[in-house]
Design a protein around this motif. Structure first.
Motif, PDB file in Angstrom:
ATOM      1  N   ARG A   1       8.507  -5.352  32.823  1.00 19.75           N
ATOM      2  CA  ARG A   1       8.439  -6.912  33.238  1.00 19.75           C
ATOM      3  C   ARG A   1       9.461  -7.322  34.278  1.00 19.75           C
ATOM      4  NH1 ARG A   1      11.772 -10.040  29.498  1.00 19.75           N
ATOM      5  NH2 ARG A   1      12.880  -8.394  28.389  1.00 19.75           N
ATOM      6  N   LYS A   2       8.942  -6.530  35.602  1.00 16.55           N
ATOM      7  CA  LYS A   2       9.685  -7.030  36.831  1.00 16.55           C
ATOM      8  C   LYS A   2       9.700  -8.283  37.668  1.00 16.55           C
ATOM      9  CE  LYS A   2      11.356  -2.213  37.824  1.00 16.55           C
ATOM     10  NZ  LYS A   2      11.577  -1.267  38.856  1.00 16.55           N
ATOM     11  N   ASP A   3       8.116  -8.913  37.000  1.00 15.02           N
ATOM     12  CA  ASP A   3       7.994 -10.107  37.406  1.00 15.02           C
ATOM     13  C   ASP A   3       8.801 -11.301  37.016  1.00 15.02           C
ATOM     14  OD1 ASP A   3       6.015  -9.038  38.875  1.00 15.02           O
ATOM     15  OD2 ASP A   3       4.282  -9.721  37.631  1.00 15.02           O
ATOM     16  N   ASP A   4       9.700 -10.851  35.991  1.00 13.56           N
ATOM     17  CA  ASP A   4      10.845 -11.765  35.305  1.00 13.56           C
ATOM     18  C   ASP A   4      11.724 -11.990  36.170  1.00 13.56           C
ATOM     19  OD1 ASP A   4       8.804 -12.235  33.446  1.00 13.56           O
ATOM     20  OD2 ASP A   4       9.808 -11.204  31.648  1.00 13.56           O
ATOM     21  N   ILE A   5      12.198 -10.636  37.064  1.00 12.78           N
ATOM     22  CA  ILE A   5      13.646 -10.509  37.615  1.00 12.78           C
ATOM     23  C   ILE A   5      13.809 -11.740  38.609  1.00 12.78           C
ATOM     24  CG2 ILE A   5      14.869  -9.212  39.273  1.00 12.78           C
ATOM     25  CD1 ILE A   5      13.777  -6.679  38.018  1.00 12.78           C
ATOM     26  N   PRO A   6      12.972 -12.155  39.571  1.00 17.03           N
ATOM     27  CA  PRO A   6      13.462 -13.190  40.322  1.00 17.03           C
ATOM     28  C   PRO A   6      13.753 -14.440  39.534  1.00 17.03           C
ATOM     29  CG  PRO A   6      11.633 -12.093  41.136  1.00 17.03           C
ATOM     30  CD  PRO A   6      11.775 -11.507  39.784  1.00 17.03           C
ATOM     31  N   LEU A   7      13.148 -14.877  38.771  1.00 16.77           N
ATOM     32  CA  LEU A   7      13.329 -16.074  37.851  1.00 16.77           C
ATOM     33  C   LEU A   7      14.757 -15.897  36.916  1.00 16.77           C
ATOM     34  CD1 LEU A   7      10.096 -17.018  36.281  1.00 16.77           C
ATOM     35  CD2 LEU A   7      11.300 -18.208  38.217  1.00 16.77           C
ATOM     36  N   LEU A   8      15.056 -14.652  36.360  1.00 15.54           N
ATOM     37  CA  LEU A   8      16.151 -14.387  35.641  1.00 15.54           C
ATOM     38  C   LEU A   8      17.454 -14.495  36.613  1.00 15.54           C
ATOM     39  CD1 LEU A   8      14.892 -11.561  33.455  1.00 15.54           C
ATOM     40  CD2 LEU A   8      15.711 -13.702  32.517  1.00 15.54           C
ATOM     41  N   VAL A   9      17.360 -13.711  37.878  1.00 11.70           N
ATOM     42  CA  VAL A   9      18.159 -13.917  38.985  1.00 11.70           C
ATOM     43  C   VAL A   9      18.736 -15.313  39.276  1.00 11.70           C
ATOM     44  CG1 VAL A   9      18.758 -13.424  41.504  1.00 11.70           C
ATOM     45  CG2 VAL A   9      17.938 -11.528  39.598  1.00 11.70           C
TER      46      VAL A   9
ATOM     47  N   MET B   1      14.130  -4.891  42.215  1.00  7.94           N
ATOM     48  CA  MET B   1      12.856  -4.513  41.650  1.00  7.94           C
ATOM     49  C   MET B   1      12.410  -3.140  41.607  1.00  7.94           C
ATOM     50  SD  MET B   1      11.595  -7.502  41.188  1.00  7.94           S
ATOM     51  CE  MET B   1       9.923  -7.535  41.095  1.00  7.94           C
ATOM     52  N   GLU B   2      13.519  -2.253  42.498  1.00 13.05           N
ATOM     53  CA  GLU B   2      13.321  -0.763  42.544  1.00 13.05           C
ATOM     54  C   GLU B   2      14.271  -0.272  41.170  1.00 13.05           C
ATOM     55  OE1 GLU B   2      14.570   0.722  45.906  1.00 13.05           O
ATOM     56  OE2 GLU B   2      12.904  -0.291  47.176  1.00 13.05           O
ATOM     57  N   TYR B   3      15.007  -0.578  40.680  1.00 11.42           N
ATOM     58  CA  TYR B   3      16.026  -0.351  39.896  1.00 11.42           C
ATOM     59  C   TYR B   3      15.390  -0.530  38.421  1.00 11.42           C
ATOM     60  CZ  TYR B   3      20.358   0.286  37.459  1.00 11.42           C
ATOM     61  OH  TYR B   3      21.610   0.871  36.554  1.00 11.42           O
ATOM     62  N   HIS B   4      15.843   0.299  37.645  1.00  8.62           N
ATOM     63  CA  HIS B   4      15.212   0.623  36.280  1.00  8.62           C
ATOM     64  C   HIS B   4      15.915  -0.154  35.308  1.00  8.62           C
ATOM     65  CE1 HIS B   4      11.473   2.877  37.050  1.00  8.62           C
ATOM     66  NE2 HIS B   4      12.337   3.608  37.849  1.00  8.62           N
ATOM     67  N   TRP B   5      17.078  -0.707  35.563  1.00  7.27           N
ATOM     68  CA  TRP B   5      17.940  -1.358  34.536  1.00  7.27           C
ATOM     69  C   TRP B   5      17.783  -0.771  32.926  1.00  7.27           C
ATOM     70  CZ3 TRP B   5      20.818  -4.667  36.865  1.00  7.27           C
ATOM     71  CH2 TRP B   5      20.136  -5.059  38.139  1.00  7.27           C
ATOM     72  N   PRO B   6      18.350   0.111  32.717  1.00  4.85           N
ATOM     73  CA  PRO B   6      18.706   0.625  31.510  1.00  4.85           C
ATOM     74  C   PRO B   6      19.152  -0.100  30.495  1.00  4.85           C
ATOM     75  CG  PRO B   6      20.108   1.974  33.014  1.00  4.85           C
ATOM     76  CD  PRO B   6      19.012   1.116  33.695  1.00  4.85           C
ATOM     77  N   GLY B   7      20.140  -1.178  30.850  1.00  9.24           N
ATOM     78  CA  GLY B   7      20.741  -1.961  30.269  1.00  9.24           C
ATOM     79  C   GLY B   7      20.126  -3.229  30.097  1.00  9.24           C
ATOM     80  N   ASN B   8      18.897  -3.481  30.581  1.00  9.08           N
ATOM     81  CA  ASN B   8      17.852  -4.602  30.307  1.00  9.08           C
ATOM     82  C   ASN B   8      18.821  -5.883  31.160  1.00  9.08           C
ATOM     83  OD1 ASN B   8      15.397  -3.301  29.053  1.00  9.08           O
ATOM     84  ND2 ASN B   8      16.733  -2.750  27.707  1.00  9.08           N
ATOM     85  N   ILE B   9      18.326  -6.966  30.363  1.00  7.30           N
ATOM     86  CA  ILE B   9      18.649  -8.322  30.806  1.00  7.30           C
ATOM     87  C   ILE B   9      20.231  -8.452  30.800  1.00  7.30           C
ATOM     88  CG2 ILE B   9      18.725 -10.936  30.577  1.00  7.30           C
ATOM     89  CD1 ILE B   9      16.023 -10.586  29.455  1.00  7.30           C
ATOM     90  N   ARG B  10      21.009  -7.842  29.954  1.00 13.00           N
ATOM     91  CA  ARG B  10      22.409  -7.702  29.884  1.00 13.00           C
ATOM     92  C   ARG B  10      23.197  -7.392  30.918  1.00 13.00           C
ATOM     93  NH1 ARG B  10      21.546  -6.810  24.057  1.00 13.00           N
ATOM     94  NH2 ARG B  10      21.960  -8.440  22.866  1.00 13.00           N
ATOM     95  N   GLU B  11      22.524  -6.066  31.573  1.00 14.63           N
ATOM     96  CA  GLU B  11      22.869  -5.434  32.621  1.00 14.63           C
ATOM     97  C   GLU B  11      22.721  -6.081  33.810  1.00 14.63           C
ATOM     98  OE1 GLU B  11      22.748  -1.280  35.129  1.00 14.63           O
ATOM     99  OE2 GLU B  11      21.271  -1.548  33.581  1.00 14.63           O
TER     100      GLU B  11
END
Length: 263
Positions: A112-120, A147-157
């Protein structure tokens, strides 16, 4: 005893340090809702007691004999694959079905990478406010990296990475160099990354890591589910039969992978 003391409470002298009686979370939440996080890590003995509360609405404090009544709604969370935990005997199947009335599958951040800009934006504003510093911003290319990274630690990471960069960066603008822990993944065979750089190593050539394994297995899993659904005319029950999966398991995977299908 400490976990059960938190959940069910304890009587005075029940164990070393129990200098007085204490209500547990079930007593406090009577008539309300109790959230149990990481429930997959709970011992089997405690699971049996949780099951009793759900079925009979009663329990005893640690070290106590008096039966206490409690009517509590349960919200439980885990990052484990519960079907696998049941097969391995580390989680009770009967408790799983008591808890799994309304399952909510939260897809990982990489899906759900569309969430990344808002979370950032949220985490930068929150962290700068908490640290008492002026708002910082991301430099060119940083958001593309995220957006390229896969964030294994999800939102906490994601939050931890931003926090570290805000603390360590001497400038108002944070660059890619400030996020040394964030690396774009290797491309799959025949693929290039989103910014059209030269192809990188395939998973078979790259160092074997949990991240690479999860990425490849998830890709294969998704493709097989799509084929099964296509061959079944979109019928989930038939697709589950072809795949040898429980219907609810397949529905969870469909939601996890963001597959659009009519049942």
């Amino acid at each position: 005893e400490l976990v059960e003391s938190e959940i069910f409470g304890h009587e005075k002298g029940a164990f070393t340090g129990a200098v007085g009686a204490r209500e547990g979370k079930f007593e406090v939440a009577d008539g309300g809702t109790l959230f149990l996080d990481e429930i997959g890590d709970m011992k089997l003995e405690t699971q049996a007691k949780i099951l009793r509360v759900l079925q009979e609405k009663e329990f005893e404090r640690v070290g106590g004999t008096q039966t206490i009544k409690a009517d509590v709604k349960i919200i439980a969370a885990t990052n484990l694959e519960m079907e696998k935990a049941i097969e391995e005997g580390t989680f009770r199947e009967d408790l799983f079905y008591r808890l799994n009335i309304i399952p909510i599958v939260l897809p990982p951040l990489r899906e759900r990478k569309d969430d990344i800009p808002l979370l950032v934006e949220h985490f930068i504003r929150k962290t700068c406010r908490d640290l008492g510093v002026e708002n910082k911003r991301l430099g060119p290319g940083v958001l593309d990296l995220f957006m390229e990274y896969h964030w294994p630690g999800n939102i906490r990471e994601l939050e931890a990475s931003l926090h570290r960069a805000i603390v360590m960066s001497p400038d108002e603008t944070m660059t890619r160099d400030d996020f040394y822990n964030v690396h774009p993944p290797a491309a799959l065979p025949g693929q290039t990354l989103a910014n059209d750089r030269a192809p990188m190593f395939s998973p078979l050539e790259a160092e074997v890591t949990g991240e690479i394994y999860d990425e490849v297995m998830a890709s294969v899993d998704r493709q097989l589910i799509l084929r099964a659904l296509d061959n079944s005319g979109g019928r989930i029950r038939e697709a589950a039969r072809r795949l040898g999966l429980a219907r609810n398991t397949l529905k969870s995977k469909i939601q996890k992978y963001g597959i659009s299908v009519k049942d």
